[in-house]
Write an enzyme that holds these catalytic residues in place. Sequence first.
Site: not given
Ligand code: BGC
Length: 548
Positions: A217, A279
């Site tokens: 993340d 991500e």
């Molecule tokens: C996740 C989100 C989240 C954020 C903070 C993002 O990139 O996919 O759902 O709110 O990170 O953790």
Amino acid sequence: MPAHSDASTLATREWWRSAVIYQIYPRSFSDANGDGIGDLPGILEHLDYVHALGVDAIWLSPFFRSPQADSGYDISDFRDVDELFGSLSDFDCLLTRAHELELRVVVDLVPNHTSSAHPWFRAALSSAPGSVERARYQFRDGRGEAGSTPPNNWQSLFSGPAWTRLVGSDGVAEQWYLHLFDSSQPDLNWDNPDVRVEFESILRFWLDRGVDGFRVDVARGLVKAPGLPDYPIEFQSTAGGGADGSRSPLFDQPGVHEIYRRWRQIVEEYDGDRILVAEAHVEPPARLARYVRPDEMHQAFNFEYLSAPYSAAAIRRVIDRSLTAYGDVGAPATWVLNNHDDVRHLTRLATGQDGRIDIALGLRRAKTTTAVMLALPGTAYIYQGEELGLPEHLAIPAAARRDPTFARSAGELLGRDGCRVPLPWLPNIPSYGFSPTGTSWLPQPPEWSELSVQRQADNPVSTLSFYRTAIAARRDHGLGHGALRWNSATGPEVLDFSVGEVRVIANLGTRPIARPHGAVVLSTALGEEDPGHVPPDSALWIIENSTS
Ligand code: BGC
């Protein structure tokens, strides 16, 4: 604890180069205990459904211990399952069953921040400025005489300032702490060795349990520019640099890469071909490709594909840029149209020429772009519910909204609840069979009976049957592998390419186009076909030089 050896029977090495990975958002998949929130036993109950889709792996959004201020992306214990979702032993059962079904399991790792309920942050609050405890986070004195101005001008991605000021038990205001997201999600300080050691240990905890990988993340955000300099507010959420040519001090700093190199070494100590997935909203693709160099992560989500407009030229450009950028570093491209953060693609594509939302049009276009996606070389991600043709739920009442973005922006941003609505399994009963008590943590639209799994499962022209057929045909014809060759398209609004023996023709225009002879292996317009043409907003996979 399940031994990972049961996964060694799973498909061949480098499975992730051409996999189809199904994202499960645990809160909204299936609720076994009746509290209206999905859980791990609920996923276990429906794992056969996922298996029958034909996917290679599942990615589970966070199920760790958390106050749920950001639906689990605010973690207070990275090594335990939140009781809302079950227990560690429920996780072990799910993992074992998934491996028996030859499904790999990727879990979410959230290293940018913890929950404010995490023991580290609690300790930081009760410790003095400059303490070891505060050094694990980004605490700073404020600016101005009384320190009442935030340390810099950074904005939270959830709206509002990215800094919150502490007020001591004596009512006296003191330092500020940084949170790129909600104020309940304080950012960690990745220059601090404690943080690095802790996350290496968390990785090992889940690798030892047998997971097949991690979706990382906010992978672009861990390291911030030294000195945390101000940055023009209008550029702050953009994926690349600012229009003035500067790069954001919040994201994509060079220092992130050494973290992922270290993690790659750890992951490779384990058997079973386990992966790291970034991500990272970083542009252009050549810059994002730095995250998937041979000694870093295995793949990165291709958000440029997700946000491409419905235009053959735009989609072709993203495909070419992506294949080149990832190919240059030897990584597979990934393709994604939906996730738990974005408006569902059916609804994004449903806007007709008159500006109105036309769900039938959106579904035709959604299937068309999915047919393109599933034929492309690389890994494809599917988000739960897209295989049912679920639209975004746009009519959730304000009082029922849960995404912190909604409250932080005083309702100006609707937030992401509309794509997180619990799945409909059965028609005509409360919560559509999501929960045995008929409850659901977000309201579901009244017209979802027809979209339920039961209604679609045996209907050969349903969206669910289309996804099953597409994924099976992808496997049978070796798609996901190989090189893409563009054919000379029949028109500017046509995508026409071949991979191996399969020719893909997607008509994104408004007129039917002539179709070549060949055996149709997939059609998005099943039941409404025109033998001589590819209708507007439809796609075909054809094997040419064949008689039917
Ligand atoms: C996740 C989100 C989240 C954020 C903070 C993002 O990139 O996919 O759902 O709110 O990170 O953790």
